[in-house]
Each structure stands twice: as structure tokens, then as C-alpha cells.
Design a protein around this motif. Structure first.
Motif, PDB file in Angstrom:
ATOM      1  N   ARG A   1       0.942  -1.361  -0.086  1.00  0.00           N
ATOM      2  CA  ARG A   1      -0.494   0.411  -0.371  1.00  0.00           C
ATOM      3  C   ARG A   1       0.324   0.892  -0.188  1.00  0.00           C
ATOM      4  N   GLN A   2       1.789   1.654   0.847  1.00  0.00           N
ATOM      5  CA  GLN A   2       2.514   2.740   1.012  1.00  0.00           C
ATOM      6  C   GLN A   2       3.764   2.923   0.034  1.00  0.00           C
ATOM      7  N   PHE A   3       3.276   1.724  -1.413  1.00  0.00           N
ATOM      8  CA  PHE A   3       4.116   2.116  -2.560  1.00  0.00           C
ATOM      9  C   PHE A   3       2.888   2.392  -4.375  1.00  0.00           C
ATOM     10  N   ILE A   4       1.763   2.695  -3.536  1.00  0.00           N
ATOM     11  CA  ILE A   4       0.504   2.763  -4.639  1.00  0.00           C
ATOM     12  C   ILE A   4       0.790   4.356  -4.660  1.00  0.00           C
ATOM     13  N   ALA A   5       0.841   4.886  -4.013  1.00  0.00           N
ATOM     14  CA  ALA A   5       0.838   6.385  -4.345  1.00  0.00           C
ATOM     15  C   ALA A   5       2.397   6.684  -5.322  1.00  0.00           C
ATOM     16  N   SER A   6       3.108   5.795  -4.502  1.00  0.00           N
ATOM     17  CA  SER A   6       4.354   6.395  -5.736  1.00  0.00           C
ATOM     18  C   SER A   6       4.461   5.801  -7.583  1.00  0.00           C
ATOM     19  N   VAL A   7       3.647   4.845  -7.376  1.00  0.00           N
ATOM     20  CA  VAL A   7       3.304   5.361  -8.661  1.00  0.00           C
ATOM     21  C   VAL A   7       2.181   5.818  -9.681  1.00  0.00           C
ATOM     22  N   GLU A   8       2.060   6.059  -8.855  1.00  0.00           N
ATOM     23  CA  GLU A   8       0.283   7.264  -9.413  1.00  0.00           C
ATOM     24  C   GLU A   8       1.394   8.496  -9.885  1.00  0.00           C
ATOM     25  N   LYS A   9       2.172   8.673  -8.161  1.00  0.00           N
ATOM     26  CA  LYS A   9       3.132   9.690  -8.685  1.00  0.00           C
ATOM     27  C   LYS A   9       4.300  10.038  -9.152  1.00  0.00           C
ATOM     28  N   GLY A  10       4.883   9.091 -10.176  1.00  0.00           N
ATOM     29  CA  GLY A  10       5.762   8.139 -10.651  1.00  0.00           C
ATOM     30  C   GLY A  10       5.126   8.838 -12.715  1.00  0.00           C
ATOM     31  N   ALA A  11       3.725   8.120 -12.518  1.00  0.00           N
ATOM     32  CA  ALA A  11       3.261   7.513 -13.807  1.00  0.00           C
ATOM     33  C   ALA A  11       2.717   9.159 -14.110  1.00  0.00           C
ATOM     34  N   ARG A  12       1.391   9.966 -13.024  1.00  0.00           N
ATOM     35  CA  ARG A  12       1.505  11.730 -13.432  1.00  0.00           C
ATOM     36  C   ARG A  12       3.133  12.454 -14.435  1.00  0.00           C
ATOM     37  N   ALA A  13       4.134  12.190 -12.960  1.00  0.00           N
ATOM     38  CA  ALA A  13       5.553  12.514 -13.405  1.00  0.00           C
ATOM     39  C   ALA A  13       5.711  12.429 -15.399  1.00  0.00           C
ATOM     40  N   GLN A  14       5.889  11.290 -15.211  1.00  0.00           N
ATOM     41  CA  GLN A  14       6.281  11.135 -16.689  1.00  0.00           C
ATOM     42  C   GLN A  14       4.622  11.322 -18.002  1.00  0.00           C
ATOM     43  N   LEU A  15       4.013  11.589 -17.419  1.00  0.00           N
ATOM     44  CA  LEU A  15       2.434  11.667 -18.282  1.00  0.00           C
ATOM     45  C   LEU A  15       3.126  13.715 -18.298  1.00  0.00           C
ATOM     46  N   ASP A  16       3.354  14.344 -17.793  1.00  0.00           N
ATOM     47  CA  ASP A  16       3.395  15.755 -17.636  1.00  0.00           C
ATOM     48  C   ASP A  16       4.570  15.716 -18.541  1.00  0.00           C
ATOM     49  N   LYS A  17       5.468  15.132 -18.246  1.00  0.00           N
ATOM     50  CA  LYS A  17       6.905  15.699 -19.310  1.00  0.00           C
ATOM     51  C   LYS A  17       6.691  14.667 -21.032  1.00  0.00           C
ATOM     52  N   GLY A  18       6.007  13.713 -21.049  1.00  0.00           N
ATOM     53  CA  GLY A  18       5.483  13.525 -22.192  1.00  0.00           C
ATOM     54  C   GLY A  18       6.048  11.643 -22.495  1.00  0.00           C
ATOM     55  N   VAL A  19       5.062  11.089 -23.300  1.00  0.00           N
ATOM     56  CA  VAL A  19       5.707   9.467 -23.909  1.00  0.00           C
ATOM     57  C   VAL A  19       6.792   9.530 -24.967  1.00  0.00           C
ATOM     58  N   LEU A  20       6.149  10.506 -25.476  1.00  0.00           N
ATOM     59  CA  LEU A  20       6.747   9.798 -27.234  1.00  0.00           C
ATOM     60  C   LEU A  20       7.047  10.981 -27.630  1.00  0.00           C
ATOM     61  N   ALA A  21       7.319  12.437 -28.082  1.00  0.00           N
ATOM     62  CA  ALA A  21       8.023  13.823 -27.817  1.00  0.00           C
ATOM     63  C   ALA A  21       8.336  14.564 -27.192  1.00  0.00           C
ATOM     64  N   GLY A  22       8.292  14.291 -26.342  1.00  0.00           N
ATOM     65  CA  GLY A  22       8.257  15.586 -25.158  1.00  0.00           C
ATOM     66  C   GLY A  22       7.330  16.541 -25.062  1.00  0.00           C
ATOM     67  N   TYR A  23       6.008  16.095 -25.184  1.00  0.00           N
ATOM     68  CA  TYR A  23       4.287  16.888 -25.014  1.00  0.00           C
ATOM     69  C   TYR A  23       4.009  16.479 -24.348  1.00  0.00           C
ATOM     70  N   PRO A  24       3.103  17.022 -23.131  1.00  0.00           N
ATOM     71  CA  PRO A  24       2.639  16.228 -21.616  1.00  0.00           C
ATOM     72  C   PRO A  24       1.411  15.796 -22.470  1.00  0.00           C
ATOM     73  N   THR A  25       1.250  14.590 -21.677  1.00  0.00           N
ATOM     74  CA  THR A  25       0.249  13.626 -22.199  1.00  0.00           C
ATOM     75  C   THR A  25      -1.631  13.700 -22.082  1.00  0.00           C
ATOM     76  N   VAL A  26      -2.319  13.826 -21.923  1.00  0.00           N
ATOM     77  CA  VAL A  26      -3.823  14.150 -22.207  1.00  0.00           C
ATOM     78  C   VAL A  26      -4.709  13.476 -21.956  1.00  0.00           C
ATOM     79  N   ASP A  27      -5.699  13.323 -21.233  1.00  0.00           N
ATOM     80  CA  ASP A  27      -7.146  12.737 -21.353  1.00  0.00           C
ATOM     81  C   ASP A  27      -6.455  11.129 -21.484  1.00  0.00           C
ATOM     82  N   VAL A  28      -5.946  10.827 -20.062  1.00  0.00           N
ATOM     83  CA  VAL A  28      -6.140   9.284 -20.404  1.00  0.00           C
ATOM     84  C   VAL A  28      -6.308   8.244 -18.638  1.00  0.00           C
TER      85      VAL A  28
END
Length: 689
Positions: A531-558
Motif C-alpha cells: 500500500r505504501q507504494f501505490i502513491a509512488s506509482v501514481e506520482k511516477g505515472a503523472r510525472a511521466q505524463l507531464d513530461k510526455g511519453v513519445l515526443a516530449g509534449y504533455p500527455t492528456v486524456d488518459v
């Protein structure tokens, strides 16, 4: 107003009734600057016209001089549409406009647009016809066109051209002063103008008595001319030939006797700085101080200078003043580079009366006057000056929206830090400029009115502030989004002595409708991820989406769903699970799972009816979607409503002028994001489009 000059002190009016604030308005090539210089030279002893030595093509120029029993503050404005902000500043500084129309070019679409600028603020107007000696020039035809387009335009004088139209003007026939020995044509035209003037008379019986044969004396005609012009419905017309001096006295006599004083003019709306009611305001030299900065310049020799219109009270050197500016408050949105502020820090520096490029010392400025103030360190154009004991806020004039974005950078690495400072200095002077430091594209973007405005700004940076800049391709803030569901595992497993890093997370990624944002869902069962790492997964996912997953632009609507994972009792950590989540999303992204989104702007284009077809065809070439058309509030014009990708609008202010022959204006506002066509993705990501 670039350099101070010695000499006699400027004329000082003792009451607002002795002041005439007049702005020259007209399109490029109409002869405004020539008229300005010759009008000033006609009343300032020893001054010669300087139209060959300076230009008002980029900024307003003012001159204060005595004419008869009044002091005239004459303001010359640019005709280039890139500098409509300077025109609006000139309208705020003045109480009446002399509209300069070329007798050779007539009333073109640019002239009509400038006329509407004056009509919008209810400015009393008179018309001065120039260029009568040029080919195609015809005074009578020009007057008829003005009457048809503008309203009740009536000549007060006729040009004498012995060899017919489009020849040298040798004199004027004064219609109001014409006697019984005048020709039948002159008397007939005199009758028309006299009737038009006395129709606006405050004496309701005068027109009827005149039509019954009663003579109207010159004093009554002069008084009623003043009344007629003040209504904003009657527009006197005067022909001129400025270089020979013909018509200059008649224009200045009209200014003195026919145009309103500040005491007759409407005052702008004034508030307390806290938003409350300031109370009744009048053009009274003994009233509370309320003044407004209508133009700001910075000179390398004399520092900052502010052209100030005093609406109430009296301004004196060394007076402490409250400075307030609230552009964002009135606009209802953030305006790049123009922060709202209130300061009690400024003292008024030396006062001067402008005289073209020169300044003459001035002891004080009363209500209604126009004055140059030195060393207002924190005051910007449109700011209000008032007494610290009774702070005021003047509602600023309507500002044109800069619609041409240009990304720039300093040519020299050593000037990068200096660039931000000097750009802010330019912003304080020019309220039609916006400065955006784009955190997404990491670009410095100036928003300007057009190419001439951009050229002036870059020239100012280099010549006045010694910072050379160059333009770079404008990058558009795109978005990324997933277009199909996928499931992927992210592993962060490393062992390097001591505690290692261990985290495994299984993520399912699903697209959401436009505008939904980011959702994170936890569906882990059986404690596969503590349980203590669920928030870590969410934090890492949101940080990666902000930076972009393919070309470096923020990722939205997912929607990102954590469905499974693994942990180690010793080597798992918050950072390991953040990293694993980011790795999973990057692995899920490829050209088949992720699409690019581009911003779409809602665009309203106001254009002359004759250019509607060309504008619609141009919009189709820009991937625009036209949603409809409707008649404009201005006769002979149409408004087109469309949605256009922002990528296609970076040069639209320039291109619209071309396809509409200078008749088009437009507004834009962000509407939404939509899919970028696949054939454009590579070019946009590479920065080549």
C-alpha cells in the motif's frame, strides 16, 4: 519628444477653456506629418517644417503652441495599421480629431477603419483634404465620398485651382464669409453648409427663421459651428496645400473656434483603486489630481519620459503621486508582461511641453492639458497618476490585441540575461506588446501587431538597449494522447551493493474523451504492490505524463490503471516504483498507440464583403472549419466564424491583410485540442513546421 531644448517656457493656459487637444488621424500617405509640421511652423516663430527629418510612421508626435486665444496640443499619429495602439493613445490624449484624407486616394478601406476608431469613442471630427495637386485628385468628389461614407460632411471652404482639379491650389474661397457678390455656385454651397450648421443650433427657431430669409451673423454661425461639431454628427471639411501654407490658417481657426475644449469633452470613467466609486469628476484645475500616461518613451540621454493627459487637478514638479495600473483587472485575463500594480513611490520630475522632437520647460499643467513628465520610474502607458491621499484609477482605453507571435533569442550568449530585463522595459512603454516566457516550449515570445511593429521592437532592442536578437521558428505547445488501450510492465531492478532498487508494476493505459484529464485507478489485489507504494506509482505515472511519453509534449486524456506488480522487502522504495511507472508508460508509447494533439483556435474575422470569398478560400488552405457568417455591425462587412489550428495562424495577421486587401481584422481564442494529421506529425515534432 527625444531631446530637451532650452528657450522660452511653453505657453501656459490659465483655464481648460483655453486649451484645444487635437489629434491628426488618417491612413499612410495622406500627408499627416506634412500637415502637422506646417501647422506647428505656422504658429511657432522661427520654426521650420521638419517632415523630412522625422517620421510619425511608428509613434505619435505632439506639439504644444499658442494659436490666437488658445493653446493647441496637436498630436500626430501613425497611419500604419501595426500602430493602431498609438492611434488609440492619441484619441485618449485629444478631445477632437482632424481626419486627414488624400484628395487623390479618397476614402479607402483603411480610412474607413480609422474613422470607426474615432466613432467608437465618440470623438468630434473634422476633415482636412490634402494632396489636391496630385493626379486623380478631386476635392468635390472627395467631399461627396466623405458625405456618403461618414455622414454630414460639409466644406467650409473651396480650393481655388485655376487649371482645374489635380493642379496647384492657389487659394481658398471661404464659404461662411462669402458675400452677395459671390458666384451663384458659391452662394448655393454656402447655403448648404449654413443650413447643416444651424440644424444643430441650440436655438430651435433659427433654422426656420433662416429659411424665411433672416440673415445669420458670423458670431452666431461660429457658435453654432462649435455646437454642431461637438455633437459628433457634423463634420466640417477644409482643403489645404500645406507646403504653400494655403489652408493652414483656416484649419487653425477651425481648431480655435469650432472644436471643443477639454471643459466640453467627456471624461473617462474613474474609480477608486479599491474598486469603489471615486465620485463626480470635472475638468477643474482645483479638483483632485487625476491624470493618465498616454505614451511612455525611454531616451538614452534624458531617461524615461511620459506623455500625460491631465483630466482633473493641477500637476506640478516634485508632487508626490500615486501610480496605479490595472490592465489585467479591466481585461479580465492575464496580459503578458503587464502586471497590475499600485505604487506611492513616484515624484513628478520636470514638466515640459512637447514641440515635435523638442521639449520646452513648463511650470505646471492644469486640468485638460497635455504635458511631458520626466522620471516617472514605475509608471507605464495607461497608468493613472493621482494624489496619494485619494488614489484613483482611470479605466484604460480599449487596447488592440497583438496577434502576431514571434519567438526570439539573443544573438550573444552574454546578452541572454539582459534580454529579459530590456524586454520588460519595452513592455512598460508599449501596451500593444505582450511578452510570454513559454514554460512549455522554452521560448521567449513577443506578441506584436504586425511586421512593422516587430521591426520597431527589434530595432529598439538593438539601438537603444544594445541587445541584438534574431527570430527562431515558433514552437507550438502540442499534446500527446493514447489512442488505443494497451497493457505494459515497467521494471526497475538494479543491484549495485548495499540496498538495490526493485519495483515491478503492471499498468493498463486507456484513452479518455477530450478534456477528461488524467485518471489513476488502483486495482491491485493481494498486496502485490504494498500500500505504501501505490502513491509512488501514481506520482511516477503523472510525472511521466507531464513530461510526455513519445515526443516530449504533455500527455492528456488518459486513464492509468495499476493492475499488478512485485516488490522486495529490502530493495523496494518510493523512487524505484516512481521510476518503474515512468518506464512502463514510455514502453507503452509508440506511433500506433500515441497520437499528437494540436491546439485549435476559435477565430472571428471581420472583413469587407468583397473579400469574403478570398478569406474563405484561404481558411480552407489552413485546415480551417468555417461554422458560419453573419453581417458585421459595420455596413458592407461580414463576420466569419471559424475554427483554425493554431499552427496555421502564426502569420495570419500578415496573410489576412494580403488576401483581404487590408480590410480584415480578426480575434482568436483557444477552443480545444484535436488530432494533428499524421502527415504533419514528423514535421511539427522536428520543428520544421
Amino acid at each position: 519628444m527625444n531631446r530637451a531644448s532650452g528657450g522660452d517656457e511653453a505657453p501656459a493656459p490659465s483655464s481648460p477653456q483655453q486649451i484645444r487637444n487635437v489629434v491628426l488621424v488618417g491612413p499612410p500617405g495622406a500627408g499627416k506629418s506634412t500637415l502637422f509640421e506646417h501647422l506647428v511652423a505656422a504658429r511657432v516663430e522661427g520654426r521650420r517644417p521638419r517632415e523630412g527629418e522625422r517620421s510619425s510612421s511608428t509613434g505619435l508626435v505632439a506639439a504644444s503652441f499658442a494659436s490666437g486665444e488658445v493653446v493647441v496640443n496637436l498630436v500626430d499619429t501613425p497611419g500604419n495599421p501595426d500602430f493602431v495602439g498609438e492611434v488609440r493613445a492619441g484619441l485618449r490624449a485629444a478631445d477632437a480629431a482632424l481626419f486627414v484624407v488624400s484628395g487623390a486616394d479618397g476614402v479607402d478601406e483603411a480610412t474607413k477603419m480609422l474613422w470607426r476608431e474615432c466613432a467608437t469613442v465618440g470623438m468630434p471630427r473634422a476633415i482636412v483634404v490634402t494632396r489636391l495637386e496630385q493626379a486623380r485628385a478631386d476635392f468635390d468628389e472627395t467631399v461627396e465620398t466623405c458625405r456618403r461614407v461618414f455622414g454630414d460632411a460639409q466644406p467650409l471652404a473651396l480650393p481655388v485651382q485655376p487649371d482645374g482639379p489635380a493642379t496647384t491650389v492657389t487659394g481658398l474661397v471661404d464659404l461662411l464669409g462669402a458675400g452677395a457678390d459671390a458666384t451663384e455656385e458659391v452662394l448655393a454651397r454656402r447655403g448648404h453648409v449654413v443650413e447643416a450648421i444651424i440644424e444643430e443650433s441650440e436655438d430651435d427657431t433659427l433654422l426656420e427663421r433662416y429659411l424665411d430669409g433672416e440673415e445669420v451673423d458670423a458670431a452666431t454661425l461660429r457658435e453654432d459651428l462649435h455646437t454642431a461639431v461637438a455633437t459628433g454628427r457634423f463634420f466640417p471639411v477644409l482643403p489645404t496645400h500645406a507646403t504653400s501654407g494655403i489652408g493652414l490658417d483656416e484649419v487653425l481657426n477651425l481648431v480655435e473656434h469650432g472644436l471643443p475644449s477639454p471643459a466640453d469633452a467627456a471624461l473617462p470613467t474613474v474609480y477608486r483603486t479599491n474598486g469603489g466609486d471615486f465620485g463626480a469628476l470635472s475638468c477643474d484645475p482645483d479638483g483632485p489630481l487625476v491624470a493618465e500616461v498616454v505614451r511612455t518613451t525611454t531616451d538614452p540621454f534624458v531617461g524615461r519620459q511620459s506623455l500625460v493627459r491631465v483630466f482633473s487637478g493641477t500637476l506640478r514638479p516634485d508632487d508626490p503621486v500615486h501610480v496605479s495600473g490595472h490592465l489585467q483587472q479591466f481585461a479580465g485575463e492575464e496580459i503578458g508582461g503587464h502586471r497590475d500594480h499600485d505604487d506611492d513611490l513616484d515624484r513628478v520630475g520636470a514638466l515640459s511641453a512637447p514641440l515635435g522632437d523638442d521639449l520646452r520647460p513648463k511650470s505646471y499643467a492644469i486640468a485638460g492639458d497635455l504635458v511631458v513628465v520626466a522620471r516617472l520610474a514605475v509608471a507605464e502607458t495607461t497608468d493613472t497618476l493621482s494624489s496619494p491621499s485619494r488614489p484613483a484609477l482611470v479605466e484604460p482605453w480599449v487596447l488592440p490585441e497583438p496577434l502576431l507571435p514571434v519567438a526570439i533569442h539573443a544573438k550573444s550568449k552574454g546578452d541572454e540575461d539582459k534580454l529579459a530585463t530590456v524586454l520588460q522595459s519595452l513592455v512598460s512603454e508599449d501596451v500593444t506588446m505582450r511578452l510570454v516566457l513559454d514554460a512549455e516550449t522554452h521560448q521567449v515570445v513577443i506578441w506584436a501587431m504586425g511586421p512593422a511593429h516587430v521591426a520597431l521592437l527589434t530595432q529598439s532592442l538593438e539601438e537603444r538597449h544594445h541587445v541584438a536578437v534574431e527570430a527562431e521558428p515558433l514552437r507550438t505547445a502540442l499534446r500527446e494522447t493514447f489512442v488505443r488501450e494497451c497493457e505494459v510492465q515497467g521494471r526497475q531492478v538494479k543491484q549495485s551493493g548495499g540496498h538495490g532498487q526493485y519495483a515491478v508494476c503492471q499498468l493498463k493505459v486507456e484513452p479518455l474523451p477530450r478534456g477528461s484529464g488524467i485518471e489513476f485507478v488502483d486495482k491491485v489485489v493481494g498486496g502485490a504492490v504494498p500500500r505504501q507504494f501505490i502513491a509512488s506509482v501514481e506520482k511516477g505515472a503523472r510525472a511521466q505524463l507531464d513530461k510526455g511519453v513519445l515526443a516530449g509534449y504533455p500527455t492528456v486524456d488518459v486513464r492509468v490503471t495499476l493492475v499488478d506488480g512485485k516488490a522486495h522487502s529490502v530493495d523496494s522504495s518510493d523512487m524505484a516504483f516512481q521510476t518503474a511507472a515512468g518506464l512502463a508508460l514510455r514502453q507503452a508509447a509508440n506511433e500506433t498507440t500515441v497520437a499528437m494533439l494540436e491546439p485549435i483556435d476559435a477565430v472571428d474575422i471581420d472583413v469587407a464583403d468583397a473579400s469574403v470569398g478570398s478569406v474563405l478560400a484561404d481558411l480552407r488552405g489552413r485546415r480551417g472549419q468555417v461554422h458560419g457568417t453573419e453581417p458585421s455591425e459595420h455596413e458592407g462587412r461580414t463576420v466569419i466564424h471559424a475554427e483554425v489550428p493554431a499552427l496555421e495562424l502564426s502569420r495570419y495577421p500578415i496573410d489576412l491583410r494580403s488576401v483581404s486587401h487590408g480590410t480584415g481584422t480578426f480575434r482568436r481564442a483557444f477552443a480545444r485540442y484535436d488530432y494533428l494529421p499524421p502527415q504533419l506529425v514528423k514535421d511539427v515534432v522536428a520543428g520544421t513546421r
